[in-house]
Enzyme design. Structure first.
Site, PDB file in Angstrom:
ATOM      1  N   ASN A 103       0.788  -1.228   0.000  1.00 60.01           N
ATOM      2  CA  ASN A 103       0.000   0.000   0.000  1.00 60.01           C
ATOM      3  C   ASN A 103       0.822   1.280   0.000  1.00 60.01           C
ATOM      4  O   ASN A 103       0.406   2.281  -0.563  1.00 60.01           O
ATOM      5  CB  ASN A 103      -0.931  -0.003   1.217  1.00 60.01           C
ATOM      6  CG  ASN A 103      -1.822   1.211   1.262  1.00 60.01           C
ATOM      7  OD1 ASN A 103      -2.683   1.390   0.394  1.00 60.01           O
ATOM      8  ND2 ASN A 103      -1.611   2.079   2.240  1.00 60.01           N
ATOM      9  N   HIS A 104       1.996   1.211   0.666  1.00 55.64           N
ATOM     10  CA  HIS A 104       2.748   2.455   0.852  1.00 55.64           C
ATOM     11  C   HIS A 104       4.242   2.170   0.931  1.00 55.64           C
ATOM     12  O   HIS A 104       4.656   1.034   1.152  1.00 55.64           O
ATOM     13  CB  HIS A 104       2.305   3.140   2.147  1.00 55.64           C
ATOM     14  CG  HIS A 104       2.198   2.170   3.294  1.00 55.64           C
ATOM     15  ND1 HIS A 104       1.007   1.563   3.640  1.00 55.64           N
ATOM     16  CD2 HIS A 104       3.110   1.662   4.152  1.00 55.64           C
ATOM     17  CE1 HIS A 104       1.208   0.745   4.670  1.00 55.64           C
ATOM     18  NE2 HIS A 104       2.487   0.778   4.987  1.00 55.64           N
ATOM     19  N   ASP A 171       1.056   6.691   0.451  1.00 53.72           N
ATOM     20  CA  ASP A 171       0.420   5.580  -0.285  1.00 53.72           C
ATOM     21  C   ASP A 171       0.881   5.565  -1.741  1.00 53.72           C
ATOM     22  O   ASP A 171       1.003   6.619  -2.373  1.00 53.72           O
ATOM     23  CB  ASP A 171      -1.106   5.756  -0.288  1.00 53.72           C
ATOM     24  CG  ASP A 171      -1.759   5.129   0.924  1.00 53.72           C
ATOM     25  OD1 ASP A 171      -1.137   5.150   2.006  1.00 53.72           O
ATOM     26  OD2 ASP A 171      -2.888   4.623   0.792  1.00 53.72           O
ATOM     27  N   ARG A 199       2.700 -12.368   3.673  1.00 55.16           N
ATOM     28  CA  ARG A 199       1.606 -11.789   4.445  1.00 55.16           C
ATOM     29  C   ARG A 199       1.448 -10.408   3.826  1.00 55.16           C
ATOM     30  O   ARG A 199       2.339  -9.557   3.916  1.00 55.16           O
ATOM     31  CB  ARG A 199       2.008 -11.732   5.919  1.00 55.16           C
ATOM     32  CG  ARG A 199       0.979 -11.098   6.859  1.00 55.16           C
ATOM     33  CD  ARG A 199       1.342  -9.652   7.141  1.00 55.16           C
ATOM     34  NE  ARG A 199       0.549  -9.080   8.229  1.00 55.16           N
ATOM     35  CZ  ARG A 199       0.497  -7.799   8.487  1.00 55.16           C
ATOM     36  NH1 ARG A 199       1.183  -6.951   7.753  1.00 55.16           N
ATOM     37  NH2 ARG A 199      -0.218  -7.347   9.478  1.00 55.16           N
ATOM     38  N   ASP A 201       0.318  -6.876   3.526  1.00 53.60           N
ATOM     39  CA  ASP A 201      -0.047  -5.856   4.513  1.00 53.60           C
ATOM     40  C   ASP A 201      -1.124  -4.913   3.962  1.00 53.60           C
ATOM     41  O   ASP A 201      -1.064  -4.509   2.801  1.00 53.60           O
ATOM     42  CB  ASP A 201       1.232  -5.057   4.825  1.00 53.60           C
ATOM     43  CG  ASP A 201       1.028  -3.996   5.884  1.00 53.60           C
ATOM     44  OD1 ASP A 201       0.867  -4.367   7.056  1.00 53.60           O
ATOM     45  OD2 ASP A 201       1.043  -2.794   5.545  1.00 53.60           O
ATOM     46  N   GLU A 208      -8.160   4.461  -4.352  1.00 58.13           N
ATOM     47  CA  GLU A 208      -9.020   5.508  -3.778  1.00 58.13           C
ATOM     48  C   GLU A 208     -10.078   5.846  -4.811  1.00 58.13           C
ATOM     49  O   GLU A 208      -9.770   5.968  -5.995  1.00 58.13           O
ATOM     50  CB  GLU A 208      -8.217   6.786  -3.482  1.00 58.13           C
ATOM     51  CG  GLU A 208      -7.080   6.620  -2.490  1.00 58.13           C
ATOM     52  CD  GLU A 208      -5.872   5.896  -3.064  1.00 58.13           C
ATOM     53  OE1 GLU A 208      -5.571   6.119  -4.262  1.00 58.13           O
ATOM     54  OE2 GLU A 208      -5.247   5.088  -2.361  1.00 58.13           O
ATOM     55  N   GLU A 243      -4.027  -9.491   5.042  1.00 62.95           N
ATOM     56  CA  GLU A 243      -4.311  -8.688   6.225  1.00 62.95           C
ATOM     57  C   GLU A 243      -5.389  -7.677   5.880  1.00 62.95           C
ATOM     58  O   GLU A 243      -5.113  -6.606   5.335  1.00 62.95           O
ATOM     59  CB  GLU A 243      -3.066  -7.938   6.718  1.00 62.95           C
ATOM     60  CG  GLU A 243      -3.276  -7.392   8.120  1.00 62.95           C
ATOM     61  CD  GLU A 243      -2.935  -5.917   8.339  1.00 62.95           C
ATOM     62  OE1 GLU A 243      -3.116  -5.442   9.471  1.00 62.95           O
ATOM     63  OE2 GLU A 243      -2.494  -5.239   7.396  1.00 62.95           O
ATOM     64  N   HIS A 308       1.813  -8.317  16.640  1.00 58.19           N
ATOM     65  CA  HIS A 308       2.742  -7.235  16.956  1.00 58.19           C
ATOM     66  C   HIS A 308       2.046  -5.879  17.104  1.00 58.19           C
ATOM     67  O   HIS A 308       2.672  -4.901  17.479  1.00 58.19           O
ATOM     68  CB  HIS A 308       3.786  -7.160  15.854  1.00 58.19           C
ATOM     69  CG  HIS A 308       3.170  -6.787  14.527  1.00 58.19           C
ATOM     70  ND1 HIS A 308       2.230  -7.580  13.902  1.00 58.19           N
ATOM     71  CD2 HIS A 308       3.329  -5.707  13.731  1.00 58.19           C
ATOM     72  CE1 HIS A 308       1.858  -6.998  12.766  1.00 58.19           C
ATOM     73  NE2 HIS A 308       2.499  -5.860  12.646  1.00 58.19           N
TER      74      HIS A 308
HETATM   75  C1  NOJ Z   1      -0.483  -3.332   9.445  1.00 61.12           C
HETATM   76  C2  NOJ Z   1       0.713  -3.731  10.257  1.00 61.12           C
HETATM   77  O1  NOJ Z   1       0.389  -4.881  10.996  1.00 61.12           O
HETATM   78  C3  NOJ Z   1       1.080  -2.575  11.149  1.00 61.12           C
HETATM   79  O2  NOJ Z   1       2.085  -2.941  12.049  1.00 61.12           O
HETATM   80  C4  NOJ Z   1       1.472  -1.406  10.291  1.00 61.12           C
HETATM   81  O3  NOJ Z   1       1.688  -0.290  11.116  1.00 61.12           O
HETATM   82  C5  NOJ Z   1       0.401  -1.078   9.249  1.00 61.12           C
HETATM   83  N1  NOJ Z   1      -0.139  -2.230   8.597  1.00 61.12           N
HETATM   84  C6  NOJ Z   1       0.944  -0.161   8.183  1.00 61.12           C
HETATM   85  O4  NOJ Z   1       1.823  -0.868   7.352  1.00 61.12           O
END
Ligand code: NOJ
Length: 533
Positions: A103-104, A171, A199, A201, A208, A243, A308
């Site tokens: 995403n970024h 982003d 994974r 993220d 958008e 995620e 985390h």
């Molecule tokens: C989800 C991650 O689990 C988190 O630790 C992070 O701050 C955000 N995405 C942004 O990448």
């Protein structure tokens, strides 16, 4: 025979490389440190490790702000050391997935540096710019404690840029085909190195569109399907874990027709496990599981108790959130954004019965479970550290200085105060003690993997007339397991319907057992019952 569906019946383990094991005495965990500790993970029974970002980064978001997608931060080691780690893991039948942050980037990434300094830069359009901060007003702010807007003015660029997380994480613009292509190249690079998947993220936020909340858009799904098709074509057997902190019906589309993600975290069940333990009632869990739509045969949920981040309360009602904060975050500093920045053991009063019970739920619900490093020994947290750092402290290996994590000065001290200090809670002592939490979790993992009933998607709640005991049946491939969890702090008796009164074995004690009409359970106890007749 290669089993491309390995993830359906696998136990995952999440690691922060920085906090796991330091091999060179610089105070920061590294890849070689993890390689040294693979035997430990094999002993625990882990099938797949998820390692958090190891890319070069200014660490404004602990590595989720990437400055270079094609190398490893020198603090963690080198690409060659990463290869050695992957090979060593594979020799032990352990797979490794890593974060793919789509995403970024970090604002320190050369793409952003070039984009902000020159309107004609080929990278300008890699990001989302605007002359006003008025666009996409319906998109919520995620880091509510720190960010006031999803737009930040950039003096150099002379425009606002869009960011869903910290303002140091601009982003990427997925409307730009070059960005789409770049990220496939990133995926290819790590897959070629031998990793077993990603994974992925923060995937809901890739695109958008005005008038929407800019989450879960069709364009986003279309891109993710491209990524999946690319993986299937070139890297069959490698996985994508999603995620998306969303309601079950909104996560469902991320599985597509079995052609988008292989796995998706089940966010909403997680806080409801804590609700159940505190209320001594299972109804919230049952409700959300009933609300969870079926997923394609080649897909799997990933369940967890902690990770985390803060224990997120995004997927509960406002009223439930206030209640969870009252019950689990009695001190204001325990709160963060819409969550609670504490670890499993302190959340559950370091009560061994509750910790085991939460794990009993984790390991018997549909989905492949993931354990957060240190939770298998009941590690604590450090609330004095800012943000989410308090749940990312060094792994407690033994009772030697700095918990055996490093021979140097640790980047942050391991937990040393009180009953959760490393002198009391550490791997070495738990390995020696057959009654330790480690050994219970190890046994749960073994049983979870041995019994195919757990790997299916089927789950039937059993009505026993007792709201304090979560009773359900897991059935798959001709195997039937009945799980009973007493969520309360007193004895409970349940009445089982005739269909569930069976002869079989209790799996922990391995004793023959008959489930009769009435079963009485000790406070916070659980039974995993394999029906044999
Ligand atoms: C989800 C991650 O689990 C988190 O630790 C992070 O701050 C955000 N995405 C942004 O990448």
């Amino acid at each position: 025979m290669v089993n491309n569906l390995w993830y359906k019946n696998a136990v995952f383990y999440q690691i922060s490389i920085r906090a796991f094991k330091d091999s060179n005495g610089d105070g920061r965990g590294d890849l070689n440190g993890l390689t040294e500790k693979l035997d430990y993970l094999q002993t625990l029974g882990v099938d797949c490790i998820w390692i958090m970002p190891i890319y070069p980064s200014p660490l404004r978001d602990d590595g989720y702000d990437i400055a270079d997608y094609y190398s490893v931060d020198s603090a963690y080691g080198s690409l060659d050391q990463f290869k050695v780690l992957i090979e060593a893991a594979h020799r032990r039948d352990i797979r490794i997935i890593m974060d793919l942050v789509l995403n970024h980037t970090s604002d320190a990434h050369p793409w952003f540096q070039s984009a902000r300094s020159d309107r004609n830069s080929p990278y300008r359009d890699y990001y989302v710019w605007s002359d006003t901060d008025e666009k996409y007003k319906d998109a919520r702010i995620i880091f509510v404690d720190t960010e006031k807007s999803n737009w930040t003015w950039d003096e150099k660029a002379g425009q606002y840029f869009w960011h869903r997380f910290y303002s140091t994480q601009p982003d990427l613009n997925y409307d730009n085909p070059n960005v789409q292509e770049e990220m496939l190249n990133v995926a290819r690079f790590w897959l070629d190195l031998g990793i077993d998947g990603f994974r992925a993220d923060a995937v809901p936020y890739l695109f958008e569109r005005e008038g929407t909340n800019c989450e879960n858009l069709p364009e986003t799904h279309a891109y993710l399907k491209k990524l999946r098709a690319f993986m299937d074509e070139h890297y069959p057997g490698r996985i994508l874990l999603c995620e998306a902190n969303q309601w079950p019906e909104d996560v469902r589309p991320y599985f597509g027709d079995g052609d988008e993600f292989h796995m998706g975290f089940h966010f909403p069940i997680m806080p409801r496990i804590y609700m159940a333990l505190k209320k001594g009632r299972y109804e919230d869990m049952a409700q959300i599981m009933r609300r969870t739509p079926p997923i394609p045969e080649n897909c799997q949920w990933c369940t967890f108790l902690r990770n985390h981040d803060e224990l997120t309360l995004e997927m509960v009602t406002e009223e439930e959130r206030q209640w969870m904060w009252k019950e689990y975050a009695p001190e204001p500093r325990m709160k963060l954004n819409l969550g609670i920045r504490r670890r499993l053991a302190p959340l559950l009063d370091n009560d061994r019965r509750k910790i085991e019970l939460a794990n009993s739920l984790l390991f018997t619900l549909p989905g492949s479970p993931i354990v957060y490093y240190g939770d298998e020994i009941g590690m604590g947290d450090n609330l004095d550290l800012p943000d989410r750092n308090g749940v990312r402290t060094p792994m407690q290996w033994d009772d030697s200085p700095h918990a055996g994590f490093t021979s140097g000065t640790p980047f942050t001290e391991p937990i040393q105060q009180g009953v959760l200090g490393y002198q009391h809670v550490n791997v070495a002592s738990q390995l020696k003690d057959p009654n330790s939490l480690f050994h219970t979790i190890q046994k749960m993992i073994r049983l979870r993997k041995k019994h195919t009933a757990f790997s299916g998607s089927d789950m039937q709640w059993v009505e026993t007339g007792n709201p304090a005991v979560a009773v359900y049946v897991r059935e798959h491939d001709g195997e039937t397991i009945i799980v009973l969890n007493n969520l309360s702090d007193v004895h409970q008796t349940v009445r089982l319907p005739t269909a569930h009164q069976k002869i079989g074995r209790e799996l922990f004690s391995d004793r023959s057992f008959t489930l009769k009409e009435q079963v009485t359970l000790q406070p916070y106890s659980y039974l995993w019952f394999l029906a044999e007749y």
